[in-house]
Design an enzyme around this catalytic site. Sequence first.
Site, PDB file in Angstrom:
ATOM      1  N   LYS A 108      39.941  41.616  20.957  1.00  0.00           N
ATOM      2  CA  LYS A 108      40.297  41.659  22.385  1.00  0.00           C
ATOM      3  C   LYS A 108      41.787  41.969  22.573  1.00  0.00           C
ATOM      4  CE  LYS A 108      40.296  40.644  26.850  1.00  0.00           C
ATOM      5  NZ  LYS A 108      39.610  41.400  27.871  1.00  0.00           N
ATOM      6  N   LYS A 114      49.574  38.398  30.092  1.00  0.00           N
ATOM      7  CA  LYS A 114      49.050  37.320  29.224  1.00  0.00           C
ATOM      8  C   LYS A 114      48.517  37.908  27.912  1.00  0.00           C
ATOM      9  CE  LYS A 114      44.967  34.437  28.748  1.00  0.00           C
ATOM     10  NZ  LYS A 114      43.699  33.992  29.279  1.00  0.00           N
TER      11      LYS A 114
HETATM   12  P1  NAD Z   1      39.921  31.932  36.967  1.00  0.00           P
HETATM   13  O1  NAD Z   1      41.228  31.227  37.060  1.00  0.00           O
HETATM   14  O2  NAD Z   1      39.402  32.662  38.156  1.00  0.00           O
HETATM   15  O3  NAD Z   1      38.778  30.866  36.530  1.00  0.00           O
HETATM   16  C1  NAD Z   1      38.957  29.896  35.537  1.00  0.00           C
HETATM   17  C2  NAD Z   1      38.238  28.624  36.004  1.00  0.00           C
HETATM   18  O4  NAD Z   1      38.270  27.666  34.928  1.00  0.00           O
HETATM   19  C3  NAD Z   1      38.926  27.954  37.195  1.00  0.00           C
HETATM   20  O5  NAD Z   1      37.984  27.854  38.276  1.00  0.00           O
HETATM   21  C4  NAD Z   1      39.339  26.578  36.667  1.00  0.00           C
HETATM   22  O6  NAD Z   1      39.226  25.532  37.639  1.00  0.00           O
HETATM   23  C5  NAD Z   1      38.346  26.385  35.536  1.00  0.00           C
HETATM   24  N1  NAD Z   1      38.757  25.406  34.517  1.00  0.00           N
HETATM   25  C6  NAD Z   1      39.938  25.299  33.864  1.00  0.00           C
HETATM   26  N2  NAD Z   1      39.894  24.290  32.979  1.00  0.00           N
HETATM   27  C7  NAD Z   1      38.655  23.744  33.076  1.00  0.00           C
HETATM   28  C8  NAD Z   1      37.997  22.660  32.418  1.00  0.00           C
HETATM   29  N3  NAD Z   1      38.608  21.945  31.469  1.00  0.00           N
HETATM   30  N4  NAD Z   1      36.732  22.387  32.779  1.00  0.00           N
HETATM   31  C9  NAD Z   1      36.106  23.110  33.737  1.00  0.00           C
HETATM   32  N5  NAD Z   1      36.667  24.139  34.388  1.00  0.00           N
HETATM   33  C10 NAD Z   1      37.931  24.450  34.065  1.00  0.00           C
HETATM   34  O7  NAD Z   1      40.042  32.899  35.721  1.00  0.00           O
HETATM   35  P2  NAD Z   1      39.146  34.208  35.379  1.00  0.00           P
HETATM   36  O8  NAD Z   1      39.754  35.409  35.980  1.00  0.00           O
HETATM   37  O9  NAD Z   1      37.719  33.877  35.659  1.00  0.00           O
HETATM   38  O10 NAD Z   1      39.419  34.324  33.810  1.00  0.00           O
HETATM   39  C11 NAD Z   1      38.827  33.433  32.895  1.00  0.00           C
HETATM   40  C12 NAD Z   1      39.122  33.915  31.487  1.00  0.00           C
HETATM   41  O11 NAD Z   1      38.609  35.234  31.330  1.00  0.00           O
HETATM   42  C13 NAD Z   1      40.619  33.990  31.145  1.00  0.00           C
HETATM   43  O12 NAD Z   1      40.795  33.559  29.827  1.00  0.00           O
HETATM   44  C14 NAD Z   1      40.946  35.463  31.333  1.00  0.00           C
HETATM   45  O13 NAD Z   1      42.041  35.887  30.539  1.00  0.00           O
HETATM   46  C15 NAD Z   1      39.659  36.110  30.882  1.00  0.00           C
HETATM   47  N6  NAD Z   1      39.400  37.447  31.443  1.00  0.00           N
HETATM   48  C16 NAD Z   1      39.620  37.690  32.763  1.00  0.00           C
HETATM   49  C17 NAD Z   1      39.359  38.971  33.270  1.00  0.00           C
HETATM   50  C18 NAD Z   1      39.565  39.273  34.745  1.00  0.00           C
HETATM   51  O14 NAD Z   1      39.571  40.469  35.102  1.00  0.00           O
HETATM   52  N7  NAD Z   1      39.738  38.265  35.607  1.00  0.00           N
HETATM   53  C19 NAD Z   1      38.868  39.978  32.430  1.00  0.00           C
HETATM   54  C20 NAD Z   1      38.612  39.686  31.090  1.00  0.00           C
HETATM   55  C21 NAD Z   1      38.891  38.407  30.613  1.00  0.00           C
END
Ligand code: NAD
Length: 308
Positions: free
Chosen positions: A181, A256
């Site tokens: 990734k 990030k």
């Molecule tokens: P986001 O912030 O929208 O969602 C993350 C969720 O995790 C939040 O709702 C938060 O409350 C919850 N959370 C955190 N700690 C927790 C715990 N201990 N127990 C339960 N819930 C918990 O983030 P996202 O955009 O959905 O991204 C999530 C992951 O995916 C990240 O690691 C990001 O780098 C990766 N990612 C994101 C994208 C994108 O385009 N948004 C693309 C590929 C990968």
Amino acid sequence: MLAALFFWQEAPIAHVLFIGLGNMGLPMAVNLVKAGHTVNGFDLSRVACDAAATRGIAIAADPVQAAATADAIITMVPSGKHVLDVYNSGVLESAPGHAVFIDCSTIDVATARDAHDLAEKCARLSLDCPVSGGVAGAEAAILTLMAGGTSQAFEAAKPILAAISKRLVHCGPSGSGQAAKICNNMILGISMIAVCEAFVLGEKLGLSHQALYDVASTSSGQCWALTSYCPVPGPLPASPANNGYKPGFAAALMLKDLKLAAASAEATGAGLTLGPKAAELFECFAQDGGASQDFSAIVEAIRSGSLA
Ligand code: NAD
């Protein structure tokens, strides 16, 4: 018709506990439900839980209790610290012996391996399995998934992950999914800057965006940042450049991932130059107010000369 019936096999239905129902996690959980799996969701945020409930996800009051009947526990949380918080919360001990833990978050390789170690200590199967494709890919169930872990864990997770992906690659042992990734996203970060610099130089030379696009998209300059995500308005109507640079993929997320790549390059002595430089440029862009813009908006900072 009879032959078709004979060969038709029902996809296995699993009980899934989905932890982290944010921008990515929620549509992934929704697609698991659509595929017929029984999904319990959990998020620390009440707002995220309420939004998930309106899309048909049954919210678990207690994730440790919900893990007790889960075949798979998927995490989709912001960072490595959050993954370890979940893995240290009691879910590993609570889950049945056959359950597979699948972490789809993007985190550093070392922490991903720590998470695998915690699972192994409890004799649970685990995969690091970050995703590519963004929110649109998550909604459309066409993510590319890259997995790290044992073959046994990969085979256990495969039928479940099929519901959210168009491509699933087993990259190798623990941490290999995260390694793939950050290498992929380092290519993207560097190539986006290259495409932006080419458009800015083209402007200075009096070249129209469309002319450069028409040439480079069918020449050796062709790349995804150009032909799927063109950073200037016009040539590609669906790209964020035509929508005020609303993400898309936010610059903060690109930063990030580039920082994860730069830290890994330093830790392994890889001796890279462009990856860490791209991280530096996106850091300046983010600090100057670009963090929540689409990452392709860095073209505006390059044009203004603020990153030079
Ligand atoms: P986001 O912030 O929208 O969602 C993350 C969720 O995790 C939040 O709702 C938060 O409350 C919850 N959370 C955190 N700690 C927790 C715990 N201990 N127990 C339960 N819930 C918990 O983030 P996202 O955009 O959905 O991204 C999530 C992951 O995916 C990240 O690691 C990001 O780098 C990766 N990612 C994101 C994208 C994108 O385009 N948004 C693309 C590929 C990968």
